[in-house]
Design a protein around this motif. Structure first.
Motif: not given
Ligand code: MG
Ligand code: C2E
Ligand code: MG
Ligand code: MG
Length: 282
Positions: A176-177, A233
């Motif tokens: 993620d990220d 995202e």
């Molecule tokens: Mg994220």
């Protein structure tokens, strides 16, 4: 006199510090009560595959229904939950609830769950995931765990062993990220993630800088070479969406398609799938 000034300065700041400490203590008490009494709720945000032109899953996002402050977003309490260790029971609840909800969805729709660094590092995360899967009857390949680069900061060998034991359960692992960490590229090399989630700060850049395209292209090219899927995202407008599609990003998530919704609105989004497909094909 200097001595006197120092002292009065000290006295000047003390009440503010006290107030901050008091608020933090109160928040911790409230958080403990929420764990005991079930004060949390999951929202779900759709994930879309551009290749399959359909909704393929939802990310589970926690909300705290505070008795007086109302709805509290995770940025305001996940850090405190980590510091106090409360993230362990909270994270267990999230896994159980997310798997339970997903078990009521169609078989080709999966759920993504955020696992915080402390929760990941705690002994027993593999057991927790396994028990959430068996309690719900959800097929392991319908659960995706989202971890961030910060899990690599401490004991890398233990981190990799945990990643492999989770993978052996049959669940998918997403990073993620991506791109916000200290040494993103080296982490990509260290484990075969199923998916790389491109941080929304890079998607934001698409509107403002031409370099933004180059960064997206570099990430999608690298991920493809490593056999990993990409997801962007924070996609909020059509211009960003078009660049991402052109640069070969395979999955998207963002307000352009849907905000996170309550569990009972998921069925509606699934029924509405055709509308999103039209939007994706257009
Ligand atoms: Mg994220
Ligand atoms: P994340 O995992 O990167 O989740 C994506 C965040 O971006 C979510 O914020 C989501 O609502 C938001 N978002 C989605 N689309 C858009 C968009 O188009 N524009 C903008 N500006 N934002 C968008 P949220 O729900 O406030 O969660 C924030 C963070 O809190 C998450 O970031 C995750 O790190 C953490 N978090 C959320 N739920 C959980 C949980 O159950 N457990 C743990 N450990 N952390 C969680
Ligand atoms: Mg996430
Ligand atoms: Mg993020």
């Amino acid at each position: 006199r200097a001595k006197h000034e120092g002292k009065s300065t000290y006295h000047f700041f003390e009440p503010a510090l006290d107030e901050e400490a008091r608020q933090r203590r109160q928040m911790e008490i409230d958080l403990r009560a929420a764990v005991k009494e079930g004060g949390f709720e999951l929202n779900f945000q759709p994930l879309y595959s551009l290749a399959q032109k359909r909704l393929t899953g939802f990310e589970a996002l926690i909300r705290w229904n505070h008795p007086t402050r109302g709805r509290v977003n995770p940025v305001e309490f996940i850090a405190l939950a980590e510091e106090t260790g409360l993230i362990i029971p909270i994270g267990e609840w999230v896994l159980r609830e997310a798997c339970h909800q997903a078990s009521t969805w169609p078989d080709d729709v999966s759920v993504a769950v955020n696992v915080s660094p402390k929760q990941f590092a705690a002994n027993g995360i593999t057991g927790t995931v396994l028990s959430a899967l068996s309690a719900s009857g959800l097929a392991p390949d319908r659960l995706e765990l989202e971890i961030t680069e910060s899990i690599f900061i401490s004991d890398v060998d233990k981190t990799l062993a945990t990643l492999h034991s989770l993978r052996n359960l049959g669940v998918r692992i997403a990073l993620d990220d991506f791109g916000t960490g200290y040494s993103s590229l080296s982490y990509l090399r260290s484990f075969p993630f199923d998916k790389v989630k491109i941080d929304k700060s890079f998607v934001e850049d698409l509107g403002t800088t031409s370099n933004g395209h180059a960064v997206i292209r570099a990430i999608t090219t690298l991920a493809a070479a490593l056999g990993m899927e990409t997801l962007a995202e924070g996609v909020e407008d059509v211009a960003q969406f078009e660049v991402l599609e052109r640069e070969g990003c395979e999955n998207i998530q963002g307000y352009l398609f849907s905000r996170p919704v309550a569990a009972d609105a998921v069925a509606e989004l699934l029924r509405d799938g055709a509308g999103y497909q039209r939007q994706l094909c257009a």
